[in-house]
Motif scaffolding. Sequence first.
Motif, mmCIF file in Angstrom:
data_model
loop_
_atom_site.group_PDB
_atom_site.id
_atom_site.type_symbol
_atom_site.label_atom_id
_atom_site.label_comp_id
_atom_site.label_asym_id
_atom_site.label_seq_id
_atom_site.Cartn_x
_atom_site.Cartn_y
_atom_site.Cartn_z
ATOM 1 N N PHE A 157 0.839 -1.204 0.000
ATOM 2 C CA PHE A 157 0.000 0.000 0.000
ATOM 3 C C PHE A 157 0.875 1.256 0.000
ATOM 4 O O PHE A 157 2.080 1.172 0.222
ATOM 5 C CB PHE A 157 -0.892 0.029 1.249
ATOM 6 N N SER A 158 0.220 2.422 -0.225
ATOM 7 C CA SER A 158 0.977 3.680 -0.180
ATOM 8 C C SER A 158 0.344 4.602 0.854
ATOM 9 O O SER A 158 -0.392 5.523 0.484
ATOM 10 C CB SER A 158 0.954 4.382 -1.531
ATOM 11 N N PHE A 159 0.613 4.344 2.112
ATOM 12 C CA PHE A 159 0.079 5.219 3.163
ATOM 13 C C PHE A 159 0.884 6.515 3.195
ATOM 14 O O PHE A 159 2.089 6.510 2.942
ATOM 15 C CB PHE A 159 0.165 4.521 4.525
ATOM 16 N N LYS A 160 0.185 7.604 3.565
ATOM 17 C CA LYS A 160 0.907 8.881 3.670
ATOM 18 C C LYS A 160 1.577 8.991 5.034
ATOM 19 O O LYS A 160 2.520 9.753 5.214
ATOM 20 C CB LYS A 160 -0.078 10.042 3.504
ATOM 21 N N VAL A 185 5.995 8.069 16.312
ATOM 22 C CA VAL A 185 5.802 7.371 17.583
ATOM 23 C C VAL A 185 4.785 8.163 18.406
ATOM 24 O O VAL A 185 4.936 9.372 18.591
ATOM 25 C CB VAL A 185 7.136 7.262 18.345
ATOM 26 N N CYS A 186 3.749 7.464 18.873
ATOM 27 C CA CYS A 186 2.703 8.159 19.636
ATOM 28 C C CYS A 186 2.718 7.689 21.084
ATOM 29 O O CYS A 186 3.155 6.582 21.389
ATOM 30 C CB CYS A 186 1.333 7.873 19.031
ATOM 31 N N SER A 187 2.180 8.556 21.960
ATOM 32 C CA SER A 187 2.282 8.225 23.387
ATOM 33 C C SER A 187 1.005 7.606 23.936
ATOM 34 O O SER A 187 1.007 7.078 25.032
ATOM 35 C CB SER A 187 2.662 9.469 24.186
ATOM 36 N N SER A 188 -0.095 7.662 23.184
ATOM 37 C CA SER A 188 -1.314 6.990 23.666
ATOM 38 C C SER A 188 -2.006 6.331 22.476
ATOM 39 O O SER A 188 -1.830 6.754 21.317
ATOM 40 C CB SER A 188 -2.261 7.997 24.312
ATOM 41 N N VAL A 189 -2.819 5.327 22.787
ATOM 42 C CA VAL A 189 -3.545 4.642 21.701
ATOM 43 C C VAL A 189 -4.528 5.624 21.057
ATOM 44 O O VAL A 189 -4.663 5.679 19.826
ATOM 45 C CB VAL A 189 -4.284 3.395 22.247
ATOM 46 N N LYS A 190 -5.179 6.425 21.903
ATOM 47 C CA LYS A 190 -6.188 7.369 21.388
ATOM 48 C C LYS A 190 -5.565 8.308 20.344
ATOM 49 O O LYS A 190 -6.104 8.503 19.256
ATOM 50 C CB LYS A 190 -6.740 8.175 22.568
ATOM 51 N N GLU A 191 -4.397 8.844 20.698
ATOM 52 C CA GLU A 191 -3.703 9.757 19.783
ATOM 53 C C GLU A 191 -3.261 8.998 18.523
ATOM 54 O O GLU A 191 -3.368 9.500 17.404
ATOM 55 C CB GLU A 191 -2.477 10.311 20.533
ATOM 56 N N THR A 192 -2.803 7.763 18.694
ATOM 57 C CA THR A 192 -2.309 6.976 17.553
ATOM 58 C C THR A 192 -3.408 6.756 16.521
ATOM 59 O O THR A 192 -3.191 6.903 15.320
ATOM 60 C CB THR A 192 -1.797 5.588 18.017
ATOM 61 N N VAL A 193 -4.595 6.363 17.010
ATOM 62 C CA VAL A 193 -5.615 5.914 16.055
ATOM 63 C C VAL A 193 -6.518 7.051 15.578
ATOM 64 O O VAL A 193 -7.382 6.824 14.722
ATOM 65 C CB VAL A 193 -6.479 4.763 16.648
ATOM 66 N N ASP A 194 -6.302 8.256 16.090
ATOM 67 C CA ASP A 194 -7.166 9.377 15.734
ATOM 68 C C ASP A 194 -7.174 9.603 14.217
ATOM 69 O O ASP A 194 -6.152 9.909 13.623
ATOM 70 C CB ASP A 194 -6.671 10.637 16.474
ATOM 71 N N GLY A 195 -8.329 9.405 13.604
ATOM 72 C CA GLY A 195 -8.468 9.626 12.161
ATOM 73 C C GLY A 195 -7.833 8.545 11.296
ATOM 74 O O GLY A 195 -7.784 8.696 10.066
ATOM 75 N N ALA A 196 -7.373 7.468 11.900
ATOM 76 C CA ALA A 196 -6.661 6.443 11.112
ATOM 77 C C ALA A 196 -7.615 5.632 10.235
ATOM 78 O O ALA A 196 -8.768 5.407 10.600
ATOM 79 C CB ALA A 196 -5.907 5.492 12.044
ATOM 80 N N ASP A 197 -7.087 5.192 9.096
ATOM 81 C CA ASP A 197 -7.887 4.396 8.165
ATOM 82 C C ASP A 197 -7.711 2.900 8.422
ATOM 83 O O ASP A 197 -8.654 2.127 8.275
ATOM 84 C CB ASP A 197 -7.459 4.709 6.723
ATOM 85 N N VAL A 198 -6.494 2.507 8.752
ATOM 86 C CA VAL A 198 -6.204 1.087 8.997
ATOM 87 C C VAL A 198 -5.459 0.985 10.322
ATOM 88 O O VAL A 198 -4.482 1.711 10.553
ATOM 89 C CB VAL A 198 -5.359 0.478 7.854
ATOM 90 N N ILE A 199 -5.935 0.089 11.192
ATOM 91 C CA ILE A 199 -5.315 -0.097 12.507
ATOM 92 C C ILE A 199 -4.977 -1.579 12.654
ATOM 93 O O ILE A 199 -5.853 -2.433 12.490
ATOM 94 C CB ILE A 199 -6.288 0.327 13.638
ATOM 95 N N VAL A 200 -3.725 -1.848 12.970
ATOM 96 C CA VAL A 200 -3.305 -3.235 13.199
ATOM 97 C C VAL A 200 -3.038 -3.378 14.690
ATOM 98 O O VAL A 200 -2.267 -2.593 15.260
ATOM 99 C CB VAL A 200 -2.020 -3.540 12.395
ATOM 100 N N THR A 201 -3.658 -4.369 15.341
ATOM 101 C CA THR A 201 -3.362 -4.603 16.759
ATOM 102 C C THR A 201 -2.547 -5.881 16.869
ATOM 103 O O THR A 201 -3.011 -6.962 16.495
ATOM 104 C CB THR A 201 -4.647 -4.686 17.615
ATOM 105 N N VAL A 202 -1.324 -5.749 17.355
ATOM 106 C CA VAL A 202 -0.380 -6.886 17.436
ATOM 107 C C VAL A 202 0.286 -6.882 18.812
ATOM 108 O O VAL A 202 1.505 -6.782 18.931
ATOM 109 C CB VAL A 202 0.683 -6.822 16.316
#
Length: 312
Positions: A157-160, A185-202
């Motif tokens: 894929f070509s993520f921005k 690098v983000c400090s909280s999950v909330k901040e990380t996923v804000d507005g995200a299109d694809v989220i991988v939980t590993v």
Amino acid sequence: LNRFPVFLSDDVVARLLRYDDLIPRLEAVLGKFSLRDSAAVVQPVRSVMPVVDHNGFLGLMPAYVAYEGILCAKVVAFYSREEGSSLPSTQATVLLFDPEFGNVAAVMDGLDITHKRTAAVSAISAKLLSPAQSDVLCILGSGHQALSHYEVFMQLFSFKEVRVWSRRMEMAKQFAASVQGSVTVCSSVKETVDGADVIVTVTNSSEPVLFGEWVKPGAHVAAVGACRPNWRELDDVLMRDAVIYVDSREAAAVESGDIILSGAKVFAEIGEVLNGTSPALREKTTVFKSLGMGIQDAICAKLVFDKWKSNQ
Ligand SMILES: NC(=O)C1=CN([C@@H]2O[C@H](COP(=O)(O)OP(=O)(O)OC[C@H]3O[C@@H](n4cnc5c(N)ncnc54)[C@H](O)[C@@H]3O)[C@@H](O)[C@H]2O)C=CC1
Ligand SMILES: O=C([O-])C1=[NH+]CCC1
């Protein structure tokens, strides 16, 4: 009859296994599996035994991919380890049999196979279910699966923008520094996923780390951890509001805490989308709950063994 199996170490396997060979074969086998045609594919739900004294589990994952002539079994150990431990939390060995006689043709280290096939299947789910315009990828967790997921998602894929979060921020920083591309690098999950299109939980978490209220409507979540019936990575809100896809309905019903404990209904297997019997509702919020399948390991083992033989 060859009674002396070859042993292929992890570095040999890693050199021979490539995503571009793997992905079309995984798509084919997942599609066939979901037709439940036992003349083509046989794969029981794995048996998993707790190793109570050591906080671990041992799973046995047999598969017969008859249409490709592959008989295979993976033995996988997954342990809860202290963060930063030099030991991998998942270890695996793959046995490839000669289906005609039942002898073992090859024994392979299963680490790279497990990392790559899991990431490849998540990438297949994202191909089918992520929003048509997907700019932001998030990875929650920064271990082995985080890396293989990063690699295949960058290849396909070509993520921005790519963001990573880990329970210990220094691990997320190490992850970002270890890869070629730019990762925030983000400090909280909330901040990380804000507005995200694809989220991988590993993650190795047994409690929810991703909450539905933070997830953008229409996003796609590939949920890879939480493979025990009492473990979670996703909360009830996300499980209730999203359309749920799985790799195997039978496995999800007995192994996935996110599905069992939330009471969420499974909409389809990813293989049903691939074989055209269920739709890909990519405009909705979607979760692909991955647990891992023996047929995925079998496809990898055959690919690796055939390549190895052709190089001899
Ligand atoms: N669906 C599938 O086919 C497969 C799933 N898995 C699962 O994927 C997950 C990740 O595996 P690996 O990357 O190999 O493990 P790893 O040990 O390399 O990485 C685990 C990550 O989880 C994080 N973590 C640990 N405890 C956490 C907690 N309580 N909350 C949040 N984060 C936490 C660690 O910081 C680390 O970043 C595991 O749950 C594993 O069982 C592994 C193989 C196949
Ligand atoms: O499919 C797999 O190999 C695994 N799934 C969860 C832990 C290991």
